[in-house]
Structure formats: C-alpha cells, structure tokens
Design a protein around this motif. Structure first.
Motif, PDB file in Angstrom:
ATOM      1  N   MET A 106      45.839  45.872  38.427  1.00  0.00           N
ATOM      2  CA  MET A 106      46.270  45.287  39.692  1.00  0.00           C
ATOM      3  C   MET A 106      47.764  45.537  39.866  1.00  0.00           C
ATOM      4  O   MET A 106      48.559  45.236  38.984  1.00  0.00           O
ATOM      5  CB  MET A 106      45.966  43.791  39.703  1.00  0.00           C
ATOM      6  CG  MET A 106      46.330  43.096  41.010  1.00  0.00           C
ATOM      7  SD  MET A 106      46.019  41.303  40.932  1.00  0.00           S
ATOM      8  CE  MET A 106      44.237  41.282  40.823  1.00  0.00           C
ATOM      9  N   ASP A 107      48.120  46.110  41.005  1.00  0.00           N
ATOM     10  CA  ASP A 107      49.505  46.459  41.309  1.00  0.00           C
ATOM     11  C   ASP A 107      49.988  45.594  42.468  1.00  0.00           C
ATOM     12  O   ASP A 107      49.540  45.762  43.602  1.00  0.00           O
ATOM     13  CB  ASP A 107      49.589  47.953  41.656  1.00  0.00           C
ATOM     14  CG  ASP A 107      50.975  48.382  42.106  1.00  0.00           C
ATOM     15  OD1 ASP A 107      51.908  47.552  42.078  1.00  0.00           O
ATOM     16  OD2 ASP A 107      51.121  49.550  42.517  1.00  0.00           O
ATOM     17  N   ASN A 108      50.901  44.675  42.181  1.00  0.00           N
ATOM     18  CA  ASN A 108      51.476  43.838  43.231  1.00  0.00           C
ATOM     19  C   ASN A 108      52.901  44.243  43.587  1.00  0.00           C
ATOM     20  O   ASN A 108      53.540  43.600  44.415  1.00  0.00           O
ATOM     21  CB  ASN A 108      51.472  42.370  42.795  1.00  0.00           C
ATOM     22  CG  ASN A 108      50.256  41.625  43.298  1.00  0.00           C
ATOM     23  OD1 ASN A 108      49.755  41.915  44.382  1.00  0.00           O
ATOM     24  ND2 ASN A 108      49.764  40.673  42.517  1.00  0.00           N
ATOM     25  N   THR A 140      47.637  44.014  47.710  1.00  0.00           N
ATOM     26  CA  THR A 140      47.534  44.315  46.282  1.00  0.00           C
ATOM     27  C   THR A 140      46.718  45.582  46.107  1.00  0.00           C
ATOM     28  O   THR A 140      45.721  45.786  46.818  1.00  0.00           O
ATOM     29  CB  THR A 140      46.851  43.152  45.546  1.00  0.00           C
ATOM     30  OG1 THR A 140      47.651  41.973  45.708  1.00  0.00           O
ATOM     31  CG2 THR A 140      46.677  43.456  44.073  1.00  0.00           C
ATOM     32  N   ILE A 148      44.261  47.639  43.747  1.00  0.00           N
ATOM     33  CA  ILE A 148      43.371  47.558  42.589  1.00  0.00           C
ATOM     34  C   ILE A 148      42.870  48.961  42.290  1.00  0.00           C
ATOM     35  O   ILE A 148      42.284  49.609  43.162  1.00  0.00           O
ATOM     36  CB  ILE A 148      42.186  46.612  42.846  1.00  0.00           C
ATOM     37  CG1 ILE A 148      42.679  45.181  43.086  1.00  0.00           C
ATOM     38  CG2 ILE A 148      41.210  46.630  41.675  1.00  0.00           C
ATOM     39  CD1 ILE A 148      41.571  44.192  43.406  1.00  0.00           C
ATOM     40  N   HIS A 199      43.122  48.910  48.490  1.00  0.00           N
ATOM     41  CA  HIS A 199      44.222  48.084  48.976  1.00  0.00           C
ATOM     42  C   HIS A 199      43.591  46.810  49.539  1.00  0.00           C
ATOM     43  O   HIS A 199      42.850  46.876  50.531  1.00  0.00           O
ATOM     44  CB  HIS A 199      45.005  48.800  50.073  1.00  0.00           C
ATOM     45  CG  HIS A 199      45.689  50.052  49.603  1.00  0.00           C
ATOM     46  ND1 HIS A 199      46.564  50.774  50.401  1.00  0.00           N
ATOM     47  CD2 HIS A 199      45.636  50.726  48.422  1.00  0.00           C
ATOM     48  CE1 HIS A 199      47.008  51.826  49.729  1.00  0.00           C
ATOM     49  NE2 HIS A 199      46.455  51.811  48.524  1.00  0.00           N
ATOM     50  N   THR A 239      43.562  42.309  50.264  1.00  0.00           N
ATOM     51  CA  THR A 239      44.176  40.983  50.385  1.00  0.00           C
ATOM     52  C   THR A 239      43.085  39.947  50.159  1.00  0.00           C
ATOM     53  O   THR A 239      41.896  40.281  50.114  1.00  0.00           O
ATOM     54  CB  THR A 239      44.795  40.760  51.781  1.00  0.00           C
ATOM     55  OG1 THR A 239      43.746  40.710  52.766  1.00  0.00           O
ATOM     56  CG2 THR A 239      45.773  41.872  52.136  1.00  0.00           C
ATOM     57  N   LYS A 289      48.482  38.658  49.567  1.00  0.00           N
ATOM     58  CA  LYS A 289      48.334  39.378  48.303  1.00  0.00           C
ATOM     59  C   LYS A 289      47.649  38.481  47.272  1.00  0.00           C
ATOM     60  O   LYS A 289      47.640  37.253  47.402  1.00  0.00           O
ATOM     61  CB  LYS A 289      49.701  39.826  47.792  1.00  0.00           C
ATOM     62  CG  LYS A 289      50.372  40.871  48.641  1.00  0.00           C
ATOM     63  CD  LYS A 289      51.806  41.134  48.205  1.00  0.00           C
ATOM     64  CE  LYS A 289      51.864  41.716  46.808  1.00  0.00           C
ATOM     65  NZ  LYS A 289      53.236  42.116  46.440  1.00  0.00           N
ATOM     66  N   LEU A 290      47.099  39.117  46.237  1.00  0.00           N
ATOM     67  CA  LEU A 290      46.418  38.370  45.187  1.00  0.00           C
ATOM     68  C   LEU A 290      47.441  37.927  44.150  1.00  0.00           C
ATOM     69  O   LEU A 290      47.933  38.737  43.372  1.00  0.00           O
ATOM     70  CB  LEU A 290      45.346  39.237  44.530  1.00  0.00           C
ATOM     71  CG  LEU A 290      44.378  39.951  45.484  1.00  0.00           C
ATOM     72  CD1 LEU A 290      43.322  40.699  44.673  1.00  0.00           C
ATOM     73  CD2 LEU A 290      43.723  38.983  46.454  1.00  0.00           C
ATOM     74  N   ASN A 291      47.731  36.646  44.139  1.00  0.00           N
ATOM     75  CA  ASN A 291      48.753  36.129  43.234  1.00  0.00           C
ATOM     76  C   ASN A 291      48.173  35.313  42.088  1.00  0.00           C
ATOM     77  O   ASN A 291      48.923  34.813  41.249  1.00  0.00           O
ATOM     78  CB  ASN A 291      49.754  35.266  44.018  1.00  0.00           C
ATOM     79  CG  ASN A 291      50.547  36.089  45.013  1.00  0.00           C
ATOM     80  OD1 ASN A 291      51.057  37.156  44.668  1.00  0.00           O
ATOM     81  ND2 ASN A 291      50.655  35.605  46.246  1.00  0.00           N
TER      82      ASN A 291
END
Length: 411
Positions: free
Chosen positions: A26-28, A35, A37, A79, A81, A87-89
C-alpha cells in the motif's frame, strides 16, 4: 523482467503447496487523493476476480486500475479510496487485504462467499455458514417480494441477510434464513419441503401458466458462494441481457489504450444526449495477430463497477490478460484484453452480440434508479415484511435491496 520460482520435486510434492504468496503493498505517499495498492503473484486462473471481489467487499472505490499479466505472473495496480472518498489510513487494513488475498489465492473452490465487509467504518467478518439459502427468480411485479417475506414471517423464519436485484423485468433474490426459535438453519425435512411448497404456490398465483419463475432452497454446506456473483449468474442464466435494444458502441476514437487515455483527459461532452450519457457503450475488436479480443466499456461510474464487469467476463468464459480502468467526472472507461478460457478468440456476430449485451447488463443491473432509502433500526421479527408491505400500500416497490443485521440493528 524475469522471475525466479522455488524448486520442487513434482513426483513428491504437490504443486499447490509451492504457489508463491501474493505480494500486496500500500502506497500512501505518491498521491494526496488516493492510496495505491499493488498486487503481484502467480497468475492463477480467476485470481483477478478474487482480488477485485475483496476490494469490492471492503467498499473500496477503484478510481483507476492497471492490469498486466505475462505468462505465469501478474501485476495489478489499483488507485483506491474508502467509500467516503478518503485515502486508506487504517494501518490494519493492508493486513486484512493481504490475509484475504492469500487465502483467496489458495482456495480450490472459486465460488467463495464474502468474508469481510465494511459497516459503520469497521471491518467485520461475514459468515453465512449457519443459514439456509433461499434463491428466487420471478417476473418484476411489485407485490411478489412483499408476499415472499410475509410467508417467511408467517412460517417463523428469521431473515439473516439478503440481496435483491431487478433488471429488464426480471428479479433475482438471495435470502439467508434461519429458524426463528433456534437461530439455526432448517434441518427438519418437513419444514424444508413445506416452505418450498408455500413459495411455489405463491409464485403460481403471481404468474401466468407459461411464465418462468423458480424457487431454490440450499442447505449451508452447498451455499458457499459470493452473493453478488451468484446474482449476476442467475440473471445471466435467465437471459435478462437479451431484453431491450442493444447497447451503443463505444466511439471509434476510444478503441485503443492511448486514445482511451486521451479521451479521458479531454472528456467534456456533457451535452450529449441522455441516452448516450446514461446507457453503457460496449465495443469489441478482434486482434488476431496478437491473439486477443479488445473490449471497451464506457458508462456512468458507480461503486463495484469493475467487480461487476470482471465477474460477468469470467462467467461467460473469458480471461482478462491486460487492461486499464479509469474514472473521470462520473464517467468510467474500461478496456480489457481478453482471451477465451478455451483459447478461442474468433467470434461470430451472434457470439459478439451476446458478449456486448452481457457486459451492458453487468453495468446496468445495480445502477441507482428511483429513490434511495436507508433504514437503521432495532431488529425485530417481521420487520422486513412490515417495511415491504408499507411500500406496497403506497404503490412503491423495491428495485434493488440489501438487508442485513449489524448486532441488534437491522440495516
């Protein structure tokens, strides 16, 4: 790019034990808005659908996707949400995604049920193993569903969860039911048969002698299936895609990936006719020199759109080898390079029209129509029966419906 694989001795060790685990990261950091993935691993048949199914079950919104496979390996980029557009936090979410992706990769049974859902922004487990499954197919008449849930109420069955879709005058419904007194699936054969007979009698009342309807009851051991995929299969089986005029073709300047991306960047024809804007557009090209079919789908964007498209492509017998998905100003563009699972790519006109109509139906089946109503209240026996009857008395009916329990609440 080359890939190395672990050595094994095939005469002594099963191949399945040496399937490399999927790599999911996962790239934030790259974007402030979504995000990224990335998932790569062994290119097992059907793995793309399983990946998209898991993202869909987690209510993630796929804004863009790149699909690429090369022989025995694949890499997919999404890509995404959450369903609020953020974004996935959640630091635990990637652990859930990795866990379920790797479980899905190693399952021999492809038709697996949804195992996770997002409710009230929390990840929960979903288990239908302890429910009897009722599958219904009938013609779209406003009082049938209300009468079905009334029968379940009168025979003392509790509705655990379920989903209903209506498309082109056909309705399919899957309801997970339990004994009201015990909270267990139906085990008494007499009650099992009595329920089937009551529902069959109800369907006969609402249909003419030659009109098609069906009632199916499945016990828990034979019901391990993903609900939304099964709804697609049922509507496909009853050929809802054949009804109505054929979908519009995708415009000629969108029939290649580069031109598709150009169209996305320059899309601004909001003044086109409502029919062109609202109805899905589908086109197919034969790339005989590359052993591909190229499928383009343009439609209004909505949640779970990619899952629905990949699901139907898989069920009508096509592997997606490469692809590109992008959404821009509520319009979604999908381009897939596919090959028949039997290696066949040549389509006659009848086969081509079936694929085109099937994909259009996949897009349309759960498009929003009418007024959306959400109900959150304390659960009680017969609640769905009361709700559906109230709508019927006011000349309203469900077009799509999803109902479930969340602790003591009915949703």
């Amino acid at each position: 790019m080359t890939h190395s694989y672990p050595y094994f001795e095939p005469e002594f060790v099963p191949l399945s034990e040496f399937i490399p685990p999927l790599e999911a990261c996962m790239d934030n950091a790259t974007s402030d808005d979504f995000t990224i993935i990335k998932v790569d691993g062994a290119n097992k048949q059907g793995i793309l659908l399983k990946i998209v199914q898991i993202l869909s079950d987690l209510d993630l919104i796929i804004l863009k996707s790149y699909i690429s496979s090369d022989g025995d390996w694949f890499m997919n980029v999404f890509h995404v949400t959450d369903h609020h557009g953020h974004k996935l936090n959640d630091p635990d979410l990637i652990c859930f995604i990795k866990q379920f992706l790797n479980n899905a990769q190693r399952q021999n049974r492809f038709l697996s049920p949804a195992q996770v859902k997002i409710r009230h922004d929390n990840i929960i487990n979903v288990n239908h193993i302890a429910s009897t499954v009722l599958e219904l197919y009938f013609l779209d008449r406003p009082d049938i569903f209300s009468d079905v849930v009334a029968v379940l109420f009168n025979l003392s069955y509790a509705i655990d969860s379920g989903e209903m879709w209506a498309h082109n005058g056909r309705v399919v419904c899957i309801i997970f039911i339990k004994e009201q007194d015990t909270g267990m699936p139906i085990t008494d054969r007499n009650r099992y048969d009595n329920l089937g007979e009551n529902l069959a009698s109800l369907m006969k009342v609402h249909h003419l002698p030659k009109e098609l309807w069906e009632v199916r009851l499945r016990n828990p051991t034979s019901s391990q299936i993903h609900t939304e995929r099964r709804l697609h299969q049922m509507l496909q089986e009853y050929k809802d895609y054949e009804i109505g005029s054929p979908p519009l073709p995708v415009e000629g300047d969108q029939l290649s990936l580069s031109k598709l991306m150009d169209a996305e960047r320059g899309f601004g024809n909001a003044n086109k006719s409502n029919e062109q804007f609202c109805r899905p557009q589908v086109s197919i090209e034969n790339w005989n020199d590359r052993d591909y079919l190229v499928i383009n789908v343009k439609s209004q964007d909505r949640p779970k759109l990619m899952f629905d498209t990949i699901c139907v492509l898989t069920d009508i017998g096509y592997d997606v080898l490469d692809g590109f998905v992008s959404c821009h100003e509520s319009v979604a563009f999908q381009e897939y390079f596919v090959r028949g699972m039997n290696g066949h790519i040549m389509l006659n006109e009848i086969e081509k029209q079936k694929v085109i109509r099937s994909l259009a139906a996949a897009v349309e089946r759960r498009m929003s129509r009418g007024i959306k109503m959400e109900v959150h209240t304390f659960d009680r026996h017969g609640l769905l029966s009361v709700l559906s009857r109230t709508l019927q008395l006011h000349n309203m009916s469900f077009k799509t419906a999803e109902f479930a329990k969340d602790d003591c609440l009915a949703v």
